[in-house]
Design a protein around this motif. Structure first.
Motif, PDB file in Angstrom:
ATOM      1  N   GLU A  35       0.803  -1.226   0.000  1.00 22.83           N
ATOM      2  CA  GLU A  35       0.000   0.000   0.000  1.00 22.83           C
ATOM      3  C   GLU A  35       0.841   1.283   0.000  1.00 22.83           C
ATOM      4  N   PHE A  36       2.037   1.243   0.590  1.00 16.57           N
ATOM      5  CA  PHE A  36       2.798   2.483   0.801  1.00 16.57           C
ATOM      6  C   PHE A  36       4.226   2.443   0.265  1.00 16.57           C
ATOM      7  N   GLY A  37       4.545   1.439  -0.519  1.00 14.53           N
ATOM      8  CA  GLY A  37       5.912   1.324  -1.027  1.00 14.53           C
ATOM      9  C   GLY A  37       6.858   0.832   0.053  1.00 14.53           C
ATOM     10  N   LYS A  38       8.149   1.136  -0.108  1.00 19.65           N
ATOM     11  CA  LYS A  38       9.121   0.702   0.905  1.00 19.65           C
ATOM     12  C   LYS A  38       9.059   1.640   2.098  1.00 19.65           C
ATOM     13  N   LYS A  39       9.123   1.053   3.289  1.00 21.77           N
ATOM     14  CA  LYS A  39       9.060   1.841   4.525  1.00 21.77           C
ATOM     15  C   LYS A  39      10.037   1.270   5.540  1.00 21.77           C
ATOM     16  N   MET A  40      10.711   2.164   6.265  1.00 18.65           N
ATOM     17  CA  MET A  40      11.590   1.734   7.350  1.00 18.65           C
ATOM     18  C   MET A  40      10.831   1.870   8.667  1.00 18.65           C
ATOM     19  N   PHE A  41      10.831   0.794   9.440  1.00 19.54           N
ATOM     20  CA  PHE A  41      10.122   0.772  10.727  1.00 19.54           C
ATOM     21  C   PHE A  41      11.106   0.638  11.881  1.00 19.54           C
ATOM     22  N   LEU A  42      10.806   1.364  12.938  1.00 21.75           N
ATOM     23  CA  LEU A  42      11.531   1.173  14.190  1.00 21.75           C
ATOM     24  C   LEU A  42      10.707   0.215  15.034  1.00 21.75           C
ATOM     25  N   VAL A  43      11.359  -0.854  15.496  1.00 22.23           N
ATOM     26  CA  VAL A  43      10.645  -1.837  16.302  1.00 22.23           C
ATOM     27  C   VAL A  43      11.279  -1.879  17.685  1.00 22.23           C
ATOM     28  N   HIS A  44      10.571  -1.274  18.642  1.00 24.89           N
ATOM     29  CA  HIS A  44      11.087  -1.190  20.010  1.00 24.89           C
ATOM     30  C   HIS A  44      11.161  -2.559  20.663  1.00 24.89           C
ATOM     31  N   GLY A  45      12.271  -2.825  21.302  1.00 23.58           N
ATOM     32  CA  GLY A  45      12.408  -4.070  22.079  1.00 23.58           C
ATOM     33  C   GLY A  45      12.559  -5.324  21.243  1.00 23.58           C
ATOM     34  N   ALA A  46      12.782  -5.152  19.941  1.00 19.00           N
ATOM     35  CA  ALA A  46      12.792  -6.317  19.046  1.00 19.00           C
ATOM     36  C   ALA A  46      13.942  -7.283  19.326  1.00 19.00           C
ATOM     37  N   LYS A  47      15.012  -6.794  19.975  1.00 17.69           N
ATOM     38  CA  LYS A  47      16.152  -7.680  20.242  1.00 17.69           C
ATOM     39  C   LYS A  47      16.020  -8.414  21.571  1.00 17.69           C
ATOM     40  N   ARG A  48      14.948  -8.121  22.301  1.00 20.29           N
ATOM     41  CA  ARG A  48      14.720  -8.855  23.551  1.00 20.29           C
ATOM     42  C   ARG A  48      14.371 -10.304  23.215  1.00 20.29           C
ATOM     43  N   PRO A  49      14.867 -11.260  24.025  1.00 18.58           N
ATOM     44  CA  PRO A  49      14.619 -12.671  23.703  1.00 18.58           C
ATOM     45  C   PRO A  49      13.143 -13.044  23.666  1.00 18.58           C
ATOM     46  N   LYS A  50      12.332 -12.399  24.495  1.00 16.83           N
ATOM     47  CA  LYS A  50      10.919 -12.786  24.524  1.00 16.83           C
ATOM     48  C   LYS A  50      10.017 -11.796  23.790  1.00 16.83           C
ATOM     49  N   PHE A  51      10.572 -11.119  22.834  1.00 19.53           N
ATOM     50  CA  PHE A  51       9.802 -10.142  22.075  1.00 19.53           C
ATOM     51  C   PHE A  51       8.572 -10.808  21.442  1.00 19.53           C
ATOM     52  N   ARG A  52       7.390 -10.197  21.657  1.00 20.71           N
ATOM     53  CA  ARG A  52       6.134 -10.877  21.280  1.00 20.71           C
ATOM     54  C   ARG A  52       5.924 -10.982  19.763  1.00 20.71           C
ATOM     55  N   MET A  53       6.585 -10.131  18.993  1.00 17.03           N
ATOM     56  CA  MET A  53       6.385 -10.188  17.535  1.00 17.03           C
ATOM     57  C   MET A  53       7.563 -10.872  16.836  1.00 17.03           C
ATOM     58  N   ARG A  54       8.317 -11.651  17.595  1.00 22.29           N
ATOM     59  CA  ARG A  54       9.542 -12.254  17.069  1.00 22.29           C
ATOM     60  C   ARG A  54       9.320 -12.976  15.724  1.00 22.29           C
ATOM     61  N   ALA A  55       8.301 -13.813  15.677  1.00 25.11           N
ATOM     62  CA  ALA A  55       8.049 -14.601  14.459  1.00 25.11           C
ATOM     63  C   ALA A  55       7.706 -13.717  13.263  1.00 25.11           C
ATOM     64  N   GLU A 111      12.844   4.519  -4.702  1.00 20.96           N
ATOM     65  CA  GLU A 111      12.926   5.319  -3.477  1.00 20.96           C
ATOM     66  C   GLU A 111      11.888   4.837  -2.474  1.00 20.96           C
ATOM     67  N   ASP A 112      12.179   5.034  -1.202  1.00 18.79           N
ATOM     68  CA  ASP A 112      11.211   4.681  -0.163  1.00 18.79           C
ATOM     69  C   ASP A 112       9.949   5.526  -0.334  1.00 18.79           C
ATOM     70  N   GLY A 113       8.813   4.936   0.027  1.00 17.95           N
ATOM     71  CA  GLY A 113       7.565   5.703   0.056  1.00 17.95           C
ATOM     72  C   GLY A 113       6.858   5.866  -1.278  1.00 17.95           C
ATOM     73  N   ILE A 114       7.441   5.308  -2.332  1.00 13.20           N
ATOM     74  CA  ILE A 114       6.764   5.348  -3.635  1.00 13.20           C
ATOM     75  C   ILE A 114       5.963   4.073  -3.798  1.00 13.20           C
ATOM     76  N   ARG A 115       4.660   4.229  -4.087  1.00  9.17           N
ATOM     77  CA  ARG A 115       3.811   3.042  -4.217  1.00  9.17           C
ATOM     78  C   ARG A 115       4.209   2.228  -5.435  1.00  9.17           C
ATOM     79  N   ILE A 116       4.539   0.958  -5.203  1.00 13.65           N
ATOM     80  CA  ILE A 116       4.897   0.076  -6.316  1.00 13.65           C
ATOM     81  C   ILE A 116       4.200  -1.279  -6.120  1.00 13.65           C
ATOM     82  N   PRO A 117       2.849  -1.268  -6.108  1.00 13.96           N
ATOM     83  CA  PRO A 117       2.121  -2.523  -5.852  1.00 13.96           C
ATOM     84  C   PRO A 117       2.437  -3.630  -6.857  1.00 13.96           C
ATOM     85  N   LYS A 118       2.704  -3.226  -8.088  1.00  8.11           N
ATOM     86  CA  LYS A 118       3.046  -4.224  -9.115  1.00  8.11           C
ATOM     87  C   LYS A 118       4.318  -4.977  -8.702  1.00  8.11           C
TER      88      LYS A 118
END
Ligand code: ZN
Length: 256
Positions: A35-55, A111-118
């Motif tokens: 929907e939004f092209g390439k996007k960079m996300f910050l994921v807080h706590g992602a390096k914690r061993p029990k991070f809930r969104m690990r998978a 570039e980031d943020g350019i829609r490229i659904p194809k």
């Protein structure tokens, strides 16, 4: 309008392109979203061993996610709805290398943020084909050829760039930016001297629809020739090559 772009909560389809360590416990994750092209996300706590969104943030994962998306700068990943992994790619070092390279190339091409659904759809299809055991080198070649236009290089794969005939043997001319026919071989002493099988596959790859791909048989010799000409195009005309390409070159050397 405020200069500070507000983050908008949104659901999106994403293919994880790569992750990068950030601060002590956090990760930066680049997604290609439909929907939004390439996007960079910050994921807080992602390096914690029990991070809930690990998978949901493992390499070679895709699915439906929720986040706070910003037009510029870092977006935030909040949750996910349904995810899947490319198990076959994860388990195989060669598939892994090619898939990583294809994603890096796509990252460089837009570039980031350019829609490229194809391209989202095409990447998903291409990765599925590699995951299911389709020849990863061929899928990669198709991406390389079809991404040339995004890098501003648009070879004429259709007809002779000089007389537009289509019925004679072709060669590739960098000077003319495309095919030239046998009648015009003398116009370019530096033409690439490609065999007709290589020409056939280059032309096919430029138009092939991955979703309709069921079978392509390419001999080792032609695969090598395709690798050589595509490397030439990228080195001389595109000028950017992802670092992950080096690993593929090394894998190729082991196969000799
Ligand atoms: Zn001609």
């Amino acid at each position: 309008m405020s200069a500070l772009a507000k983050a908008k909560p949104a659901e999106f389809h994403g293919i994880l392109l790569y992750t990068k360590a950030y601060r002590e416990r956090d990760l930066l994750i680049k997604f290609l979203t439909r929907e939004f092209g390439k996007k960079m996300f910050l994921v807080h706590g992602a390096k914690r061993p029990k991070f809930r969104m690990r998978a949901a943030i493992l390499p070679f994962t895709y699915g439906t996610y929720f986040g706070d998306l910003k037009a510029d700068g870092l977006s935030y990943l909040n949750n996910y709805k349904g995810i899947d992994h490319f198990q076959g790619i994860t388990a195989d070092i060669t598939k892994n290398a090619y898939a990583t390279y294809v994603m890096a190339l796509l990252d460089l091409a837009f570039e980031d943020g350019i829609r490229i659904p194809k391209w989202y759809d095409q990447l998903l299809t291409g990765l599925k084909l590699i995951d299911e055991g389709f020849d990863e080198a061929i899928i990669t070649n198709i991406f390389e050829i079809q991404l040339l236009a995004a890098f501003g290089v648009e070879p004429n794969w259709v007809d002779c760039s000089i007389c537009h005939r289509r019925d004679l043997p072709f060669d590739y001319s960098e000077a003319y930016g495309g095919l030239i026919c046998q009648n015009h071989f003398d116009r370019d002493p530096y033409r690439l001297h490609l065999d007709q099988k290589t020409i056939y596959f280059l032309r096919l790859f430029s138009v092939v629809d991955l979703t309709k791909l069921t079978h392509i048989k390419v001999s080792q010799a032609t695969k090598k020739s395709l690798r050589r000409v595509i490397d030439q195009l990228y080195t001389r005309s595109v000028g950017v090559i992802p670092k992950s390409k080096r690993f593929i070159d090394q894998l190729d050397k082991f196969k000799l």
